[in-house]
Design an enzyme around this catalytic site. Structure first.
Site, PDB file in Angstrom:
ATOM      1  N   ASP A 295     -11.431   0.026 -26.473  1.00 38.24           N
ATOM      2  CA  ASP A 295     -11.229   0.964 -27.568  1.00 38.24           C
ATOM      3  C   ASP A 295     -11.013   2.342 -26.960  1.00 38.24           C
ATOM      4  O   ASP A 295     -11.342   2.578 -25.794  1.00 38.24           O
ATOM      5  CB  ASP A 295     -12.457   0.956 -28.483  1.00 38.24           C
ATOM      6  CG  ASP A 295     -12.171   1.615 -29.830  1.00 38.24           C
ATOM      7  OD1 ASP A 295     -11.031   2.077 -30.026  1.00 38.24           O
ATOM      8  OD2 ASP A 295     -13.086   1.675 -30.661  1.00 38.24           O
ATOM      9  N   THR A 297     -12.253   5.385 -28.389  1.00 42.15           N
ATOM     10  CA  THR A 297     -13.486   6.150 -28.532  1.00 42.15           C
ATOM     11  C   THR A 297     -14.647   5.440 -27.850  1.00 42.15           C
ATOM     12  O   THR A 297     -14.901   4.269 -28.098  1.00 42.15           O
ATOM     13  CB  THR A 297     -13.811   6.367 -30.018  1.00 42.15           C
ATOM     14  OG1 THR A 297     -12.677   6.935 -30.663  1.00 42.15           O
ATOM     15  CG2 THR A 297     -15.005   7.289 -30.175  1.00 42.15           C
ATOM     16  N   ASP A 531     -18.135  -1.032 -29.260  1.00 50.92           N
ATOM     17  CA  ASP A 531     -19.428  -0.432 -29.560  1.00 50.92           C
ATOM     18  C   ASP A 531     -19.713  -0.367 -31.051  1.00 50.92           C
ATOM     19  O   ASP A 531     -20.783   0.082 -31.459  1.00 50.92           O
ATOM     20  CB  ASP A 531     -19.518   0.976 -28.956  1.00 50.92           C
ATOM     21  CG  ASP A 531     -18.437   1.904 -29.492  1.00 50.92           C
ATOM     22  OD1 ASP A 531     -17.617   1.453 -30.314  1.00 50.92           O
ATOM     23  OD2 ASP A 531     -18.414   3.093 -29.114  1.00 50.92           O
TER      24      ASP A 531
END
Length: 791
Positions: A295, A297, A531
């Protein structure tokens, strides 16, 4: 709301009504001892030892010392590993907010009891089955039902353990905990039906090998003993000793334990750098990964966002009015993600107006909203919020996205926002610009993966242009190639896109799973980092899943590997650790397999030729100690960064087979010559053990390449130790004096064996390279034909 009292909690603990984990990532001490002591081969060793005691051959029991030492080392190492991993997990384990004695407190999820009142918010995984007492939450039960639809839960609605909160907050009473909860019942059933799912390619290969050997040794041992006792008319004692020697040679006594210890040591090493291994298979799997999905972020960028500013789109509103409208909206949203945290920190000038309804953020339609007396306001991704009106602002949004900003659209609508697709046009009031600082170590990390043949795919919910620019700045190879995932409607579209593009923007949770499946269908070994709760489905499907501990606890629970400090720069260290383990085990396994191959062939030769098996158990033990046992521990723990190529068993047999066949040919020929020259059986046995030791030391020298100072020292110590044993403890290890005929014969065979070993390896290497070259050529031709057909 008072919750349970301390007395009520203690009563439930005493009755066993706690939320204890049913499938711990580490075994209990009792399980560790049981798994190391009560093994199939330990049973075989015990039977062999009993037979040797019965016939009075006590000096041949030396192998039992090695077995006991191996077992003790295995238990001690696994217990040490368990303590380290349990401590790391305890320090970082998920905690739940609970009300007890009318006071809100945090406790580990395993300390929850039946009827506890827990407080749940966005990003929390529901720790046990519960019933909503107060509040409203949106729940994703995809991990339970397979459906990714977001379901609203209100008072008296049931919450299933294992599902996770998308948005909202609630208080809930636990109705089933521990093994009685829904998710734990599924876990128990899954471990019964899918026992081998958590095993890596290497462990599965070892299991097959050990199982095959375990099946073969019993009939071979029985046939050898019956043949020597009844057909060759040897004594019962001699028959037992010969049979034990043959069976001992065929058992890879320390191989499985050595592999297990190497994996355990790796888990301990990783724990020391704050990497929690929840599934041992991931250590090997990550070392074999050729595609890593990340990802933006939290992986490429730091796990925080900053508001860079905003731009008003309406002349009727000045900047202060826009800031107040935005502050009113965001202050009533949950701080359950870094975007909303950044918005709340920046927009603080709230008014006194209160919303009549609040719409939490929808991960599916990527907006949140609120309803006031003066209208409805929404905030979210421009493509979703503006709908058909997006094209009017597309050029501006594209231009700021190219600068690396994340863009949010703030607008007014007549349609009441309810978490579903907005039903009417939205009037744009302002655009908000946010950015993620790129991690300082990101460029170096991605350069490592590029240099090691690992393709990186960036999968994000953000604008693809923004993600592409951030990825380019981070040094990700091919990041200029991007696509908007909204254009990918079918699995076939996704399968084609993953071949062509590196960056994927505006990806939905369902699509992340499709990307993983598409890559796996192309024969890729896929690693997935995440996450957030929207990463969980893809984490479950990936070959190796990695979670950031700073993110959702649900993602951490679903992952095989957890970066406890959320530092993605640790990933190269994890990959190198996996490569070290696999490459070293391949090396050391070839030492064990050499002995197993020649012992099996020699046993078959003895049965067919009706000749006495020449080696004794004590001789096998002596050779194993100095050419296999001690060196394998040294080699299995040293650094090794080489990329893993080929299958585990293929690599092992490629190294072990030439040596095993060389030993068999030399020893069998020496045995025949000894019979023809009518040499004593004890002299032949000693000469054969010398030949075996010679080849085992040669294969050890080959495996230990490059011959650095450590390897050279190891070789010298092992050779000196071997000669010390045969000189000063010759009777203990069955080494007998040889007459001059036997000595001359041994010298000739040693010279011939060295030459045979050297040329056999050259031949097999030549054949292997030729076959490999032809296979690569065939693959290139197939690709050319495929491209011509497309044209």
């Amino acid at each position: 709301m008072t919750g349970l009292s301390t007395q009520e909690v203690n009563d439930r603990v005493n009755r066993g009504l706690t939320n204890e984990e049913v499938d711990s990532s580490t075994n209990t001490i009792g399980q560790i001892v049981k798994d190391n002591v009560f093994t199939y081969f330990n049973l075989i060793f015990t039977v062999l030892a009993v037979l040797l005691v019965i016939v009075g051959s006590f000096k041949d029991l030396t192998f039992m010392g090695i077995i006991l030492a191996n077992t003790a080392i295995g238990i001690i190492q696994e217990v040490r590993s368990k303590n380290i991993l349990d401590n790391l997990k305890f320090d970082k384990m998920p905690r739940a907010r609970v009300i007890r004695d009318s006071v809100e407190k945090e406790v580990p999820t395993e300390d929850l009891v039946l009827d506890d009142v827990v407080l749940l918010g966005a990003g929390n995984q529901i720790p046990a089955d519960a019933c909503v007492l107060d509040g409203t939450v949106t729940v994703n039960e995809a991990l339970i039902t397979g459906e990714s639809d977001e379901i609203e839960k209100n008072s008296d609605d049931d919450l299933l353990s294992g599902s996770f909160i998308i948005s909202g907050q609630c208080a809930a009473r636990l109705t089933a905990v521990g093994s009685d909860s829904y998710i734990n019942k599924l876990t128990i059933e899954a471990t019964k039906t899918k026992k081998n799912d958590n095993q890596s390619q290497m462990v599965k290969s070892l299991d097959k090998l050990v199982m095959t050997i375990g099946v073969l040794i019993i009939p071979i041992g029985i046939i050898l003993m019956v043949q020597q006792w009844f057909i060759m008319d040897d004594s019962f004692r001699t028959s037992v000793i010969a049979m034990v020697a043959a069976v001992l040679g065929m058992i890879p006594e320390g191989l499985y334990m050595m592999a297990s210890i190497a994996m355990v040591v790796s888990a301990v090493r990783l724990a020391k750098i704050d990497v929690l291994v929840q599934n041992m298979r991931c250590i090997e799997t990550l070392a074999r990964v050729d595609v890593l999905c990340v990802d933006k972020t939290g992986t490429i960028t730091e796990n925080r966002m900053e508001v860079a500013g905003f731009q008003s789109a309406m002349k009727d509103f000045d900047d202060d009015e826009i800031k107040t409208l935005l502050a009113d909206l965001v202050q009533h949203q949950s701080s359950d993600n870094i975007t909303m945290e950044a918005m709340k920190a920046y927009f603080t000038d709230v008014s006194d107006r209160q919303p009549t309804a609040i719409c939490p953020f929808s991960s599916k339609y990527k907006y949140c909203g609120a309803t006031y007396d003066d209208g409805n306001f929404v905030l979210g991704a421009p493509e979703y919020v503006l709908g058909d009106g997006f094209s009017r602002y597309a050029d501006y949004i594209q231009s700021v996205s190219e600068e690396g900003y994340r863009v949010l659209a703030f607008g007014f609508t007549k349609a009441v926002p309810d978490g579903n697709q907005l039903g009417g046009p939205v009037k744009l009031l302002a655009v908000v610009l946010l950015n993620n600082p790129i991690r300082k170590s990101a460029k170096e990390t991605f350069e490592y993966f590029a240099g090691n043949g690992v393709d990186v795919k960036v999968i994000s919910g953000d604008n693809p242009v923004t993600v592409s620019n951030v990825a380019l700045e981070a040094g990700i190879k091919g990041a200029e190639s991007y696509v908007d995932a909204r254009t990918l409607e079918t699995q076939d579209d996704v399968d084609k896109a993953v071949k062509k593009y590196t960056v994927f923007g505006r990806v939905t949770p369902d699509q992340k799973r499709m990307f993983v499946r598409g890559l796996k269908s192309q024969g890729k070994t896929v690693g997935m980092t995440g996450d957030g709760v929207n990463d969980i489905l893809a984490l479950r499907d990936a070959d190796c899943s990695i979670a950031m501990a700073s993110g959702s606890e649900a993602a951490s629970n679903a992952a095989q590997l957890v970066l406890m400090d959320s530092d993605f720069s640790k990933m190269p260290l994890v990959v190198m650790e996996g490569r070290r383990v696999v490459n070293n085990i391949i090396k050391t396994a070839s030492l064990y397999l050499t002995k197993n191959i020649f012992s099996f062939l020699l046993a078959m030769f003895s049965m067919i030729s009706v000749l006495q098996y020449p080696l004794k158990p004590s001789q096998i033990t002596l050779i194993s100690i100095f050419t296999i046992g001690l060196p394998s521990f040294i080699l299995s723990l040293e650094p090794n960064k080489d990329k893993i190529k080929g299958s585990f068993l293929g690599n092992v047999f490629k190294m072990a087979t030439p040596a095993g066949i060389t030993v068999f040919l030399s020893v069998s020929c020496l045995l025949v010559f000894g019979q023809v020259l009518d040499l004593k059986a004890s002299s032949i046995s000693t000469a054969c053990s010398a030949l075996v030791a010679l080849v085992e030391f040669m294969i050890l020298a080959r495996v230990a390449k490059p011959m650095d100072k450590i390897h050279l020292t190891m070789m010298i110590v092992m050779v000196c130790g071997f000669f010390y044993a045969i000189i000063f403890h010759n009777e203990l290890f069955g080494i007998s004096p040889m007459n001059w005929q036997c000595v001359l014969l041994l010298i000739v065979f040693m010279i011939a064996t060295e030459a045979l070993f050297r040329y056999f390896y050259k031949f097999t290497t030549f054949v292997g390279e030729k076959i490999g070259k032809e296979a690569r050529e065939a693959k290139r031709n197939a690709k050319k034909k495929g491209r011509k057909r497309k044209k």
